[in-house]
Design a protein around this motif. Sequence first.
Motif, PDB file in Angstrom:
ATOM      1  N   GLU A  20      -1.511  -7.407   4.955  1.00 45.30           N
ATOM      2  CA  GLU A  20      -0.755  -8.457   5.642  1.00 45.30           C
ATOM      3  C   GLU A  20       0.113  -9.225   4.659  1.00 45.30           C
ATOM      4  N   SER A  21      -0.455  -9.504   3.497  1.00 42.57           N
ATOM      5  CA  SER A  21       0.221 -10.379   2.534  1.00 42.57           C
ATOM      6  C   SER A  21      -0.232 -10.001   1.132  1.00 42.57           C
ATOM      7  N   ILE A  22       0.478 -10.543   0.158  1.00 45.56           N
ATOM      8  CA  ILE A  22       0.081 -10.354  -1.241  1.00 45.56           C
ATOM      9  C   ILE A  22      -1.321 -10.914  -1.444  1.00 45.56           C
ATOM     10  N   ARG A  23      -1.606 -12.039  -0.788  1.00 43.81           N
ATOM     11  CA  ARG A  23      -2.916 -12.682  -0.946  1.00 43.81           C
ATOM     12  C   ARG A  23      -4.014 -11.739  -0.429  1.00 43.81           C
ATOM     13  N   ALA A  24      -3.778 -11.126   0.728  1.00 43.20           N
ATOM     14  CA  ALA A  24      -4.788 -10.215   1.297  1.00 43.20           C
ATOM     15  C   ALA A  24      -4.971  -8.989   0.399  1.00 43.20           C
ATOM     16  N   ALA A  25      -3.843  -8.506  -0.169  1.00 40.31           N
ATOM     17  CA  ALA A  25      -3.936  -7.353  -1.064  1.00 40.31           C
ATOM     18  C   ALA A  25      -4.718  -7.714  -2.319  1.00 40.31           C
ATOM     19  N   ALA A  26      -4.503  -8.929  -2.824  1.00 40.47           N
ATOM     20  CA  ALA A  26      -5.194  -9.364  -4.044  1.00 40.47           C
ATOM     21  C   ALA A  26      -6.702  -9.378  -3.834  1.00 40.47           C
ATOM     22  N   VAL A  27      -7.133  -9.800  -2.627  1.00 40.78           N
ATOM     23  CA  VAL A  27      -8.566  -9.812  -2.323  1.00 40.78           C
ATOM     24  C   VAL A  27      -9.117  -8.387  -2.374  1.00 40.78           C
ATOM     25  N   LYS A  28      -8.392  -7.457  -1.726  1.00 43.63           N
ATOM     26  CA  LYS A  28      -8.849  -6.052  -1.703  1.00 43.63           C
ATOM     27  C   LYS A  28      -8.910  -5.460  -3.109  1.00 43.63           C
ATOM     28  N   LEU A  29      -7.955  -5.867  -3.953  1.00 41.56           N
ATOM     29  CA  LEU A  29      -7.869  -5.276  -5.296  1.00 41.56           C
ATOM     30  C   LEU A  29      -8.682  -6.044  -6.325  1.00 41.56           C
ATOM     31  N   SER A  30      -9.334  -7.160  -5.867  1.00 35.48           N
ATOM     32  CA  SER A  30     -10.069  -8.044  -6.782  1.00 35.48           C
ATOM     33  C   SER A  30      -9.172  -8.518  -7.924  1.00 35.48           C
ATOM     34  N   LEU A  31      -7.966  -8.918  -7.564  1.00 37.70           N
ATOM     35  CA  LEU A  31      -7.033  -9.456  -8.561  1.00 37.70           C
ATOM     36  C   LEU A  31      -6.650 -10.870  -8.128  1.00 37.70           C
ATOM     37  N   HIS A  32      -6.089 -11.626  -9.072  1.00 39.65           N
ATOM     38  CA  HIS A  32      -5.607 -12.942  -8.694  1.00 39.65           C
ATOM     39  C   HIS A  32      -4.239 -12.791  -8.044  1.00 39.65           C
TER      40      HIS A  32
END
Lengths: 315, 324
Positions: free
Chosen positions: A265-277
């Motif tokens: 959905e968003s960069i934020r959602a992708a960051a959660v999936k990738l365990s990145l900030h």
Amino acid sequence: MQELAGRLTELDPAAGESVRVIDYFDSLVAGGAGIESIVRAAAILSATSATALVRGRLIGIDADGARMTPAAPIDTTPTDAPIVWLHRDGGPGPNDAMIIDRAQIALSIILARTDPAMSAVERLVDAGTSRVDREAAAQRLRLTGPIRLVAAPPHSSHPVAASTVLATREGAVWIGVGDVIPAEGPVGTSVAHDIDDLPRACDDARLALRLATEDHRVVDAAELGVLILLARTFDPSATPHPDVDALEGLDERTRAVLDVVVESESIRAAAVKLSLHHSSLQARHEGWTRQLGYDPLSPRGRVRFLAARLMQRLA
Amino acid sequence: MAAEAVLPRPPYDAELAPMLDVISTMLPPTLTADMLPALRQGTLPGMPSAEEVLAKARLRSRDVTIAGYRGGEIVVSVIEAEGRTGHGPGILHTHGGGMIMGDRFGGIAAFAEWLHRYDGVLVSVEYRLAPEFPDPYPVEDCYAGLVWTAENAEEIGLEAGRLLIAGASAGGGLAAGVALLARDRQGPPLLGQMLLCPMLDDRDATVSTRQYEGIGVWDRGSNLLGWGSLLGDRRGTPDVSIYAAPARATDLSGLPPAYIDCGSAEVFRDEDVAYASAIWASGGQAELHVWPGGFHGFDGLAPQAALSHDVVDARDRWIRRLLG
């Protein structure tokens, strides 16, 4: 230019050349080679003589590829499966175990092709089969209504009603007819609405198999939606589109990150999936846009990325 | 370059296909001029040296320097069984390599068994290579080798009237050219001509040359490099002799019996078949084998394949009929 084939015996398993042994046997199977050719390949690749026991018949081939009186093996346990022996003085060579394994698999495929059920599957999915023959093959396999086809690597054994191994441009492919999608990949699958639709479904299942990845090991052509039309247009001999070249220019890690980002959905959602900030992902956004030549997070950019990724995986 | 639809082409033999995959990792389908220095080094992996080939075949070789075209010095090797003392039939050998590479020891192993069986002798010519020595240097050097062999028959243990000429690929084209020269100059008589996947036609006009572009061994591009090196601007023009490109000969009468073979999956297929047909049309004798699914030179590059064993057997049967 002589005796280059000496190189065939120097495949180095440490250098990842063991895969070449697999390719070698796959090519023979795809090309419709016979039983003797498989035994010959085992002898050539191992640089020593080989004997096979196939349906009670012994076949012997020496390292030069010539027929020889088969050396009767010491330990013949009665079995239906073909057995291959390499006759080597001293210890086994580095590739011997794999050569024997692959030769036995190849012989099994060749034998299975003579099975009536297997050849029925081949007739079902061959576009050149007449309507009458296709109906006869479907009746033999007791198929009615929509039919699911499963494509998988040549040495698969998924639970299906009937299966065969097809020789295709991409090498040998296992094709199963069943109603269950196997849980274990890599698998590609597609449903034929009726028996006339079987060749199309077979082609789409094969395309779907080529799109299977470590993360998406089971690919259903139906889930690709209209993208299957794009996959069908893939031409290996055509010059790749610049969008595909741009993807090739990225490293594998960046491509994997982008896969997640584009699907999120968003960069934020992708960051959660990738365990990145999320800020570190956000910081790379501009770089991706520059490297790809478009913004992969815009609606049109996502479509371009997904389409280019699909074409890249088919190549 | 307009994109052309890929022509249909005969599939490779099922056994040869994976072998070709391995060979293609070492030998690109299309050779270019910049690869020549490396190719002439003979640095392909897995290639035995001339000494190894001779030793394995229990043959000995001695070099003789003779006068080639326009008096330039060339070397011929006289090759025979170790310890040979008798007389027997002879083979004049013209090696392959597209007119631009290779040496007189290339392809020798194929003749070893006959040298032992018939107590024979083989003379192999180190003809000068194009492009440094363009046509007619290669074929005239080979003809000089023929004349020298006939003149020195007694000394090299060659039975009179029992000399045949043999070559593969460019060597097959040169052998055909030398046979035509010998006919037209009333030169030394030849018992037979063995033209193995011969390179005969500079005109690049067959279906098979278009079928094998960018694929296999010695594709269309390599072939254009070979002929271009040999003939320069004359390639494909009327200004090419039948001795350089035997496919251009219209009268093929009065030649020794020919043995011609090739693969169905190679550039030379159509010109080789046409040459056999032209020999028959002129009332001559030819035996033709087109091996299904064979790439260029497959018998030498992939000797273990079943098809390669059949090639060796067929050549042997012809030799047995010829030499008894």
